[in-house]
Scaffold this active site. Structure first.
Site, PDB file in Angstrom:
ATOM      1  N   CYS A 125       0.816  -1.220   0.000  1.00 56.93           N
ATOM      2  CA  CYS A 125       0.000   0.000   0.000  1.00 56.93           C
ATOM      3  C   CYS A 125       0.847   1.267   0.000  1.00 56.93           C
ATOM      4  O   CYS A 125       0.383   2.336  -0.378  1.00 56.93           O
ATOM      5  CB  CYS A 125      -0.929   0.011   1.201  1.00 56.93           C
ATOM      6  SG  CYS A 125      -2.081  -1.354   1.129  1.00 56.93           S
TER       7      CYS A 125
ATOM      8  N   HIS B 263      -4.072   6.828   1.687  1.00 54.24           N
ATOM      9  CA  HIS B 263      -4.332   5.488   1.175  1.00 54.24           C
ATOM     10  C   HIS B 263      -5.764   5.087   1.540  1.00 54.24           C
ATOM     11  O   HIS B 263      -6.292   5.518   2.566  1.00 54.24           O
ATOM     12  CB  HIS B 263      -3.324   4.518   1.798  1.00 54.24           C
ATOM     13  CG  HIS B 263      -3.587   3.099   1.443  1.00 54.24           C
ATOM     14  ND1 HIS B 263      -3.743   2.698   0.148  1.00 54.24           N
ATOM     15  CD2 HIS B 263      -3.746   1.983   2.215  1.00 54.24           C
ATOM     16  CE1 HIS B 263      -3.992   1.391   0.123  1.00 54.24           C
ATOM     17  NE2 HIS B 263      -3.998   0.942   1.366  1.00 54.24           N
TER      18      HIS B 263
ATOM     19  N   ASN C 146      -9.963  -1.153  -1.707  1.00 55.88           N
ATOM     20  CA  ASN C 146      -8.524  -0.925  -1.550  1.00 55.88           C
ATOM     21  C   ASN C 146      -7.811  -1.460  -2.788  1.00 55.88           C
ATOM     22  O   ASN C 146      -7.767  -2.664  -3.003  1.00 55.88           O
ATOM     23  CB  ASN C 146      -8.040  -1.648  -0.282  1.00 55.88           C
ATOM     24  CG  ASN C 146      -6.552  -1.457  -0.028  1.00 55.88           C
ATOM     25  OD1 ASN C 146      -5.826  -0.904  -0.856  1.00 55.88           O
ATOM     26  ND2 ASN C 146      -6.092  -1.937   1.121  1.00 55.88           N
TER      27      ASN C 146
HETATM   28  N1  ACO Z   1     -18.531  -9.872   6.707  1.00 59.51           N
HETATM   29  C1  ACO Z   1     -19.149 -10.146   7.859  1.00 59.51           C
HETATM   30  N2  ACO Z   1     -18.489 -10.333   9.032  1.00 59.51           N
HETATM   31  C2  ACO Z   1     -17.149 -10.253   8.997  1.00 59.51           C
HETATM   32  C3  ACO Z   1     -16.428  -9.952   7.823  1.00 59.51           C
HETATM   33  C4  ACO Z   1     -17.178  -9.764   6.633  1.00 59.51           C
HETATM   34  N3  ACO Z   1     -16.595  -9.476   5.465  1.00 59.51           N
HETATM   35  N4  ACO Z   1     -15.124  -9.925   8.117  1.00 59.51           N
HETATM   36  C5  ACO Z   1     -14.986 -10.194   9.420  1.00 59.51           C
HETATM   37  N5  ACO Z   1     -16.217 -10.389   9.962  1.00 59.51           N
HETATM   38  C6  ACO Z   1     -16.558 -10.684  11.363  1.00 59.51           C
HETATM   39  C7  ACO Z   1     -15.435 -11.347  12.119  1.00 59.51           C
HETATM   40  O1  ACO Z   1     -15.420 -12.731  11.884  1.00 59.51           O
HETATM   41  C8  ACO Z   1     -15.785 -11.004  13.542  1.00 59.51           C
HETATM   42  O2  ACO Z   1     -16.775 -11.870  13.976  1.00 59.51           O
HETATM   43  P1  ACO Z   1     -16.806 -12.381  15.513  1.00 59.51           P
HETATM   44  O3  ACO Z   1     -16.975 -11.143  16.337  1.00 59.51           O
HETATM   45  O4  ACO Z   1     -17.977 -13.302  15.527  1.00 59.51           O
HETATM   46  O5  ACO Z   1     -15.485 -13.066  15.722  1.00 59.51           O
HETATM   47  C9  ACO Z   1     -16.406  -9.599  13.429  1.00 59.51           C
HETATM   48  O6  ACO Z   1     -16.797  -9.467  12.052  1.00 59.51           O
HETATM   49  C10 ACO Z   1     -15.473  -8.477  13.813  1.00 59.51           C
HETATM   50  O7  ACO Z   1     -14.207  -8.689  13.181  1.00 59.51           O
HETATM   51  P2  ACO Z   1     -13.024  -7.663  13.316  1.00 59.51           P
HETATM   52  O8  ACO Z   1     -11.860  -8.182  12.547  1.00 59.51           O
HETATM   53  O9  ACO Z   1     -12.821  -7.287  14.758  1.00 59.51           O
HETATM   54  O10 ACO Z   1     -13.670  -6.412  12.575  1.00 59.51           O
HETATM   55  P3  ACO Z   1     -13.087  -4.974  12.345  1.00 59.51           P
HETATM   56  O11 ACO Z   1     -14.097  -3.980  12.740  1.00 59.51           O
HETATM   57  O12 ACO Z   1     -11.695  -4.828  12.888  1.00 59.51           O
HETATM   58  O13 ACO Z   1     -13.004  -4.883  10.760  1.00 59.51           O
HETATM   59  C11 ACO Z   1     -11.346  -4.963   9.015  1.00 59.51           C
HETATM   60  C12 ACO Z   1     -12.159  -5.750  10.034  1.00 59.51           C
HETATM   61  C13 ACO Z   1     -12.316  -4.271   8.072  1.00 59.51           C
HETATM   62  C14 ACO Z   1     -10.491  -5.934   8.260  1.00 59.51           C
HETATM   63  C15 ACO Z   1     -10.492  -3.903   9.757  1.00 59.51           C
HETATM   64  O14 ACO Z   1      -9.838  -4.497  10.846  1.00 59.51           O
HETATM   65  C16 ACO Z   1      -9.456  -3.227   8.887  1.00 59.51           C
HETATM   66  O15 ACO Z   1      -9.790  -2.501   7.965  1.00 59.51           O
HETATM   67  N6  ACO Z   1      -8.163  -3.418   9.212  1.00 59.51           N
HETATM   68  C17 ACO Z   1      -7.083  -2.706   8.534  1.00 59.51           C
HETATM   69  C18 ACO Z   1      -6.917  -3.007   7.087  1.00 59.51           C
HETATM   70  C19 ACO Z   1      -5.698  -2.301   6.541  1.00 59.51           C
HETATM   71  O16 ACO Z   1      -5.418  -1.153   6.874  1.00 59.51           O
HETATM   72  N7  ACO Z   1      -4.899  -2.949   5.743  1.00 59.51           N
HETATM   73  C20 ACO Z   1      -3.651  -2.337   5.342  1.00 59.51           C
HETATM   74  C21 ACO Z   1      -3.595  -2.091   3.947  1.00 59.51           C
HETATM   75  S1  ACO Z   1      -3.704  -3.532   2.961  1.00 59.51           S
HETATM   76  C22 ACO Z   1      -2.106  -3.832   2.333  1.00 59.51           C
HETATM   77  O17 ACO Z   1      -1.130  -3.247   2.682  1.00 59.51           O
HETATM   78  C23 ACO Z   1      -2.018  -4.951   1.336  1.00 59.51           C
END
Ligand code: ACO
Length: 331
Positions: free
Chosen positions: A113, A258, A288
């Site tokens: 990223c 980003h 993304n």
């Molecule tokens: N649909 C439905 N439910 C989902 C999904 C989905 N797509 N994905 C995860 N869940 C569920 C999980 O299983 C979890 O369920 P549980 O509570 O029963 O265990 C619940 O939702 C909460 O999961 P979290 O991971 O805590 O959710 P969060 O609010 O943190 O969102 C996300 C997840 C969107 C991935 C977030 O953490 C995020 O954006 N992280 C950073 C991403 C990022 O910046 N990446 C860097 C760039 S990418 C690169 O460099 C290649």
């Protein structure tokens, strides 16, 4: 001493739109969850046989056109991608051939990223020392062919889309234009918090049927951990860009971050006390697109005339590695 000025931008996304509802048919997810947690409504996917260099070619043509330049005017190509067409050679050489550019250097940059900002640093320094006049910097990604469409991969898969953005940097002797500063960082301690472990050249063979069946070749992410670090590092590195150049947020026309998650960017803005109209977000339409997000957003900001000649912008990113960076520039 020269400065590197942004004289052309362009972007391209493939025609196939994939909505959150389309993903609902493949895995246990919902439009509501995706929009609430990430801000994403839709993204674009390529058709089979289209690679990062094909998307980059379209974006580069548009950037060249907006700069009023031809492929033969390019002196160097920097291509940021985590999804190159092939393991080797890099996508930069494929782009050189597709554009019918001269036999110039073509460098692939692998910093996910943050790859586009790392690439701007390389181009900026090459221009500053007088080595090149016109540098094409591209970020392009094809994620859709490498994602896990089962429920197990939903946390990662819903985030990503395909696309490309390109920028032409040209040497200028104007003192008050161009890239002012580049600040790049990395911390490999957390490499395995966001990675695609397989195929791996550490392993013999590099991938097995078992690994493929178990889906271990798909990207894996500790989302909440990455989220926390992204907010902290992006705030830090924006402040560093301002301090280095003797500016405050009042001087900034637009922060172009980003696009990993709208909530990350909103939190960054909140911590900085940045007015909403000074940060550009378009993740709702593209998801993304990793190295392509910033040049796509920059092109839109310019096309919508949200900034003007002489304005100060700060581009900022955080991603796998971990890597993070900011670039400050006067348009
Ligand atoms: N649909 C439905 N439910 C989902 C999904 C989905 N797509 N994905 C995860 N869940 C569920 C999980 O299983 C979890 O369920 P549980 O509570 O029963 O265990 C619940 O939702 C909460 O999961 P979290 O991971 O805590 O959710 P969060 O609010 O943190 O969102 C996300 C997840 C969107 C991935 C977030 O953490 C995020 O954006 N992280 C950073 C991403 C990022 O910046 N990446 C860097 C760039 S990418 C690169 O460099 C290649």
């Amino acid at each position: 001493m020269y400065r590197a000025k942004i004289v052309g931008t362009g972007f391209y996304v493939p025609p196939r739109v994939i909505t959150n509802h389309d993903l609902e048919k493949l895995m246990d997810t919902s439009d509501e969850w995706i929009q609430q947690r990430t801000g994403i409504k839709e993204r674009y996917y390529v058709e089979d046989g289209v690679g990062a260099s094909d998307l980059a070619y379209e974006a580069s043509k548009r950037a060249l056109e907006s700069a009023g330049l031809k492929p033969e005017d390019i002196d160097f190509i920097v291509f940021a991608t985590l999804s190159p067409d092939y393991t080797f050679p890099g996508s930069g050489v494929l782009l050189q051939q597709k554009l019918s550019a001269r036999h110039v250097g073509a460098l692939d940059v692998r910093d996910q990223c943050t790859g586009f900002l790392y690439s701007l640093m390389v181009a900026d320094n090459a221009i500053r020392v007088g080595q090149y006049k016109n540098v094409l910097v591209v970020g392009a990604e094809v994620h859709s062919t490498g994602l896990d469409y089962s429920t197990e991969g939903r946390d990662v898969t819903v985030l990503f889309g395909d696309g490309a953005g390109a920028v032409i940097l040209t040497a200028t002797e104007e003192k008050d234009r161009g890239i002012l500063s580049t600040h790049l960082y990395s911390d490999g301690t957390y490499a395995d918090r966001l990675w695609a472990e397989w195929p791996s050249s550490r392993r013999l063979p590099r991938v097995t049927h078992k690994i493929l069946e178990e889906g271990k070749h798909f990207p894996k992410m500790d989302g909440p951990f990455v989220f926390k670090h992204a907010v902290r590092r992006m705030v830090e590195v924006i402040k560093e860009a301002l301090d280095t150049n003797g500016y405050t947020l009042d001087d900034v026309a637009m922060i172009i971050p980003h696009q990993a998650n709208l909530r990350i960017n909103q939190m960054v803005a909140r911590q900085l006390k940045l007015p909403e109209n000074k940060m550009y977000n378009n993740i709702d339409r593209y998801g993304n697109t990793t190295a392509a997000t910033i040049p796509i957003a920059l092109t839109e900001v310019l096309e919508k005339e949200l900034v003007k000649d002489g304005d100060l912008i700060i581009m900022v990113s955080f991603g796998a590695g971990f890597t993070w960076a900011s670039v400050a520039a006067i348009l």
